[in-house]
Design a protein around this motif. Structure first.
Motif, PDB file in Angstrom:
ATOM      1  N   GLY A  42      54.426  -2.881  36.501  1.00  4.54           N
ATOM      2  CA  GLY A  42      53.618  -2.827  35.289  1.00  4.54           C
ATOM      3  C   GLY A  42      52.176  -3.217  35.532  1.00  4.54           C
ATOM      4  N   THR A  43      51.965  -4.235  36.368  1.00  7.24           N
ATOM      5  CA  THR A  43      50.602  -4.671  36.684  1.00  7.24           C
ATOM      6  C   THR A  43      49.859  -3.604  37.469  1.00  7.24           C
ATOM      7  OG1 THR A  43      51.272  -6.997  36.643  1.00  7.24           O
ATOM      8  CG2 THR A  43      49.237  -6.469  37.824  1.00  7.24           C
ATOM      9  N   ALA A  44      50.537  -2.981  38.433  1.00  8.89           N
ATOM     10  CA  ALA A  44      49.919  -1.891  39.202  1.00  8.89           C
ATOM     11  C   ALA A  44      49.570  -0.718  38.287  1.00  8.89           C
ATOM     12  CB  ALA A  44      50.859  -1.447  40.313  1.00  8.89           C
ATOM     13  N   PHE A  45      50.454  -0.431  37.345  1.00  3.40           N
ATOM     14  CA  PHE A  45      50.252   0.650  36.380  1.00  3.40           C
ATOM     15  C   PHE A  45      49.015   0.383  35.526  1.00  3.40           C
ATOM     16  CE2 PHE A  45      51.246   2.169  31.999  1.00  3.40           C
ATOM     17  CZ  PHE A  45      51.367   3.533  32.248  1.00  3.40           C
ATOM     18  N   CYS A  46      48.899  -0.819  34.992  1.00  4.14           N
ATOM     19  CA  CYS A  46      47.728  -1.184  34.179  1.00  4.14           C
ATOM     20  C   CYS A  46      46.456  -1.142  35.015  1.00  4.14           C
ATOM     21  CB  CYS A  46      47.920  -2.561  33.563  1.00  4.14           C
ATOM     22  SG  CYS A  46      49.177  -2.622  32.268  1.00  4.14           S
ATOM     23  N   GLY A  47      46.554  -1.612  36.249  1.00  3.37           N
ATOM     24  CA  GLY A  47      45.392  -1.617  37.131  1.00  3.37           C
ATOM     25  C   GLY A  47      44.915  -0.228  37.511  1.00  3.37           C
ATOM     26  N   ALA A  48      45.812   0.758  37.370  1.00  3.56           N
ATOM     27  CA  ALA A  48      45.451   2.147  37.682  1.00  3.56           C
ATOM     28  C   ALA A  48      44.813   2.851  36.487  1.00  3.56           C
ATOM     29  CB  ALA A  48      46.683   2.912  38.145  1.00  3.56           C
ATOM     30  N   GLY A  49      44.552   2.086  35.417  1.00  3.61           N
ATOM     31  CA  GLY A  49      43.852   2.656  34.278  1.00  3.61           C
ATOM     32  C   GLY A  49      44.718   3.001  33.085  1.00  3.61           C
ATOM     33  N   PHE A  50      45.947   2.470  33.069  1.00  5.87           N
ATOM     34  CA  PHE A  50      46.880   2.813  31.998  1.00  5.87           C
ATOM     35  C   PHE A  50      47.182   1.647  31.065  1.00  5.87           C
ATOM     36  CE2 PHE A  50      47.920   5.770  35.481  1.00  5.87           C
ATOM     37  CZ  PHE A  50      47.790   6.978  34.825  1.00  5.87           C
ATOM     38  N   PHE A  88      62.574   1.832  32.473  1.00  2.00           N
ATOM     39  CA  PHE A  88      61.193   1.486  32.802  1.00  2.00           C
ATOM     40  C   PHE A  88      60.852   1.859  34.244  1.00  2.00           C
ATOM     41  CE2 PHE A  88      57.966  -1.538  34.295  1.00  2.00           C
ATOM     42  CZ  PHE A  88      56.981  -1.403  33.329  1.00  2.00           C
ATOM     43  N   ASN A  89      61.594   1.312  35.179  1.00  4.52           N
ATOM     44  CA  ASN A  89      61.226   1.466  36.581  1.00  4.52           C
ATOM     45  C   ASN A  89      61.274   2.916  37.045  1.00  4.52           C
ATOM     46  OD1 ASN A  89      60.518  -0.090  39.093  1.00  4.52           O
ATOM     47  ND2 ASN A  89      62.299   1.028  39.843  1.00  4.52           N
ATOM     48  N   THR A  90      62.297   3.641  36.639  1.00  2.00           N
ATOM     49  CA  THR A  90      62.409   5.036  37.083  1.00  2.00           C
ATOM     50  C   THR A  90      61.281   5.907  36.536  1.00  2.00           C
ATOM     51  OG1 THR A  90      63.919   5.516  35.250  1.00  2.00           O
ATOM     52  CG2 THR A  90      64.912   4.953  37.366  1.00  2.00           C
ATOM     53  N   SER A  91      60.686   5.502  35.426  1.00  2.00           N
ATOM     54  CA  SER A  91      59.582   6.262  34.837  1.00  2.00           C
ATOM     55  C   SER A  91      58.230   5.836  35.393  1.00  2.00           C
ATOM     56  CB  SER A  91      59.575   6.098  33.309  1.00  2.00           C
ATOM     57  OG  SER A  91      60.791   6.526  32.751  1.00  2.00           O
ATOM     58  N   ILE A  92      58.052   4.530  35.581  1.00  2.00           N
ATOM     59  CA  ILE A  92      56.728   4.031  35.951  1.00  2.00           C
ATOM     60  C   ILE A  92      56.487   4.058  37.461  1.00  2.00           C
ATOM     61  CG2 ILE A  92      57.153   1.535  36.282  1.00  2.00           C
ATOM     62  CD1 ILE A  92      54.754   1.057  34.393  1.00  2.00           C
ATOM     63  N   GLN A  93      57.542   3.926  38.244  1.00  2.00           N
ATOM     64  CA  GLN A  93      57.374   3.874  39.701  1.00  2.00           C
ATOM     65  C   GLN A  93      56.724   5.143  40.262  1.00  2.00           C
ATOM     66  OE1 GLN A  93      60.963   3.608  42.185  1.00  2.00           O
ATOM     67  NE2 GLN A  93      59.967   1.927  43.293  1.00  2.00           N
ATOM     68  N   PRO A  94      57.127   6.337  39.817  1.00  2.00           N
ATOM     69  CA  PRO A  94      56.452   7.534  40.342  1.00  2.00           C
ATOM     70  C   PRO A  94      54.966   7.593  40.003  1.00  2.00           C
ATOM     71  CG  PRO A  94      58.536   8.118  39.305  1.00  2.00           C
ATOM     72  CD  PRO A  94      58.258   6.692  38.942  1.00  2.00           C
ATOM     73  N   ILE A  95      54.597   7.063  38.839  1.00  2.00           N
ATOM     74  CA  ILE A  95      53.185   7.045  38.456  1.00  2.00           C
ATOM     75  C   ILE A  95      52.405   6.110  39.369  1.00  2.00           C
ATOM     76  CG2 ILE A  95      51.542   6.538  36.601  1.00  2.00           C
ATOM     77  CD1 ILE A  95      53.867   7.098  34.618  1.00  2.00           C
ATOM     78  N   VAL A  96      52.954   4.928  39.603  1.00  2.00           N
ATOM     79  CA  VAL A  96      52.306   3.963  40.493  1.00  2.00           C
ATOM     80  C   VAL A  96      52.203   4.523  41.904  1.00  2.00           C
ATOM     81  CG1 VAL A  96      52.550   1.682  41.563  1.00  2.00           C
ATOM     82  CG2 VAL A  96      52.953   1.964  39.116  1.00  2.00           C
ATOM     83  N   PHE A  97      53.241   5.207  42.348  1.00  2.00           N
ATOM     84  CA  PHE A  97      53.204   5.817  43.683  1.00  2.00           C
ATOM     85  C   PHE A  97      52.062   6.826  43.786  1.00  2.00           C
ATOM     86  CE2 PHE A  97      54.479   9.351  46.484  1.00  2.00           C
ATOM     87  CZ  PHE A  97      54.523   8.674  47.698  1.00  2.00           C
ATOM     88  N   GLU A  98      51.948   7.678  42.775  1.00  2.00           N
ATOM     89  CA  GLU A  98      50.921   8.719  42.802  1.00  2.00           C
ATOM     90  C   GLU A  98      49.511   8.147  42.669  1.00  2.00           C
ATOM     91  OE1 GLU A  98      51.251  11.881  43.453  1.00  2.00           O
ATOM     92  OE2 GLU A  98      53.449  12.001  43.414  1.00  2.00           O
ATOM     93  N   LYS A  99      49.329   7.171  41.774  1.00  2.00           N
ATOM     94  CA  LYS A  99      47.989   6.704  41.443  1.00  2.00           C
ATOM     95  C   LYS A  99      47.517   5.499  42.249  1.00  2.00           C
ATOM     96  CE  LYS A  99      45.857   8.277  38.474  1.00  2.00           C
ATOM     97  NZ  LYS A  99      44.881   9.416  38.471  1.00  2.00           N
ATOM     98  N   VAL A 100      48.446   4.771  42.863  1.00  2.00           N
ATOM     99  CA  VAL A 100      48.074   3.560  43.608  1.00  2.00           C
ATOM    100  C   VAL A 100      48.345   3.717  45.098  1.00  2.00           C
ATOM    101  CG1 VAL A 100      48.477   1.084  43.893  1.00  2.00           C
ATOM    102  CG2 VAL A 100      48.469   2.092  41.596  1.00  2.00           C
ATOM    103  N   PHE A 101      49.566   4.062  45.446  1.00  2.00           N
ATOM    104  CA  PHE A 101      49.943   4.039  46.862  1.00  2.00           C
ATOM    105  C   PHE A 101      49.487   5.281  47.629  1.00  2.00           C
ATOM    106  CE2 PHE A 101      52.782   0.867  45.027  1.00  2.00           C
ATOM    107  CZ  PHE A 101      52.538  -0.193  45.892  1.00  2.00           C
ATOM    108  N   LYS A 102      49.497   6.428  46.990  1.00  2.00           N
ATOM    109  CA  LYS A 102      48.984   7.620  47.673  1.00  2.00           C
ATOM    110  C   LYS A 102      47.515   7.480  48.055  1.00  2.00           C
ATOM    111  CE  LYS A 102      51.679  11.808  46.833  1.00  2.00           C
ATOM    112  NZ  LYS A 102      51.638  13.145  46.189  1.00  2.00           N
ATOM    113  N   PRO A 103      46.643   7.053  47.126  1.00  2.00           N
ATOM    114  CA  PRO A 103      45.235   6.893  47.503  1.00  2.00           C
ATOM    115  C   PRO A 103      45.012   5.890  48.641  1.00  2.00           C
ATOM    116  CG  PRO A 103      45.429   7.006  45.128  1.00  2.00           C
ATOM    117  CD  PRO A 103      46.829   6.910  45.667  1.00  2.00           C
ATOM    118  N   ARG A 104      45.859   4.878  48.719  1.00  2.00           N
ATOM    119  CA  ARG A 104      45.733   3.907  49.817  1.00  2.00           C
ATOM    120  C   ARG A 104      45.980   4.573  51.176  1.00  2.00           C
ATOM    121  NH1 ARG A 104      48.950  -1.479  47.591  1.00  2.00           N
ATOM    122  NH2 ARG A 104      47.433  -2.072  45.984  1.00  2.00           N
ATOM    123  N   ARG A 105      46.729   5.661  51.155  1.00  2.00           N
ATOM    124  CA  ARG A 105      47.023   6.401  52.383  1.00  2.00           C
ATOM    125  C   ARG A 105      46.089   7.584  52.583  1.00  2.00           C
ATOM    126  NH1 ARG A 105      53.601   6.760  51.447  1.00  2.00           N
ATOM    127  NH2 ARG A 105      53.991   4.511  51.352  1.00  2.00           N
ATOM    128  N   GLY A 106      45.091   7.681  51.711  1.00  2.00           N
ATOM    129  CA  GLY A 106      44.145   8.776  51.812  1.00  2.00           C
ATOM    130  C   GLY A 106      44.671  10.087  51.262  1.00  2.00           C
TER     131      GLY A 106
END
Length: 216
Positions: A172-180, A106-124
């Motif tokens: 998982g919550t961050a993933f769902c919040g990003a539209g998934f 789970f984590n190895t698959s979902i963490q990169p998605i959360v990084f791209e869709k949640v944390f990258k935008p927070r950094r512009g």
């Protein structure tokens, strides 16, 4: 009182706060400003050499890595709050199996998605959509296996909630919040399990970061 050095926006900090809430463990959050790079300061890396959050100071005992912290707190307070790690050898083995599933499937698959869709935008920064789609395809196949497991039992390690289930909540919550959210909702057994764990009072208290602060 346990001192938790971390950030309310950190998924790993929220996991430790969640366990403290589940176990009724008093803690104090010492906020680390990630955007200012306080986690990279020499005073911080002297105790957490990777410059990451969180770490705890439990009366002078320093420990980092959120899952290790969670296990330590659960073991230290076995008769307080929700058990979370079973003591029976077979039940514990099933817990360890579920914990491995969470980390490596789970984590190895979902963490990169959360990084791209949640944390990258927070950094512009712009997300790498090709990377998102690649990891989403991998995650989908992993969740198909979850659906099979959860068709036979209530939680990943059996019919009692464990730390292995709760470890899914921050990412998982961050993933769902990003539209998934539909990725979870499209699988009936996974959806039932996710609704169960994501509505636990301890998680509702810390999931948005506003109440991660302290419990007394």
């Amino acid at each position: 009182m346990v001192k938790l050095y971390g950030s309310p926006i950190s998924t790993c900090t929220r996991l430790v706060a969640l366990v403290c809430k589940e176990k009724n463990i008093p803690y104090e959050l010492i906020q680390v400003d990630l955007f200012k790079g306080e986690q990279k300061a020499p005073s911080f890396t002297a105790l957490q050499p990777f410059g990451q959050v969180p770490y705890i100071d439990d009366d002078g005992f320093i420990l980092y890595e959120s899952r290790a912290i969670a296990r330590y707190l659960i073991m230290k307070y076995p008769n307080q709050g929700t058990p979370l790690i079973p003591s029976d050898p077979k039940a514990n083995a099933l817990f360890e199996q579920a914990a491995s599933i969470e980390i490596f499937n789970f984590n190895t698959s979902i963490q990169p998605i959360v990084f791209e869709k949640v944390f990258k935008p927070r950094r512009g920064l712009q997300p790498n959509e090709e990377r998102v789609n690649e990891m989403l395809a991998i995650l989908q196949s992993k969740l198909d296996a979850y659906e099979v497991i959860l068709s036979k039992q209530k939680y990943l390690a059996g019919d009692s909630v464990t730390l292995a289930d709760l470890c899914h909540l921050p990412q998982g919550t961050a993933f769902c919040g990003a539209g998934f959210a539909e990725v979870f909702e499209s699988r009936s057994n996974l959806a039932r399990w996710w609704k169960d764990i994501s509505n636990r009072p301890a998680w509702l208290a810390v999931k948005d970061g506003t109440s991660v602060r302290n419990i007394e």
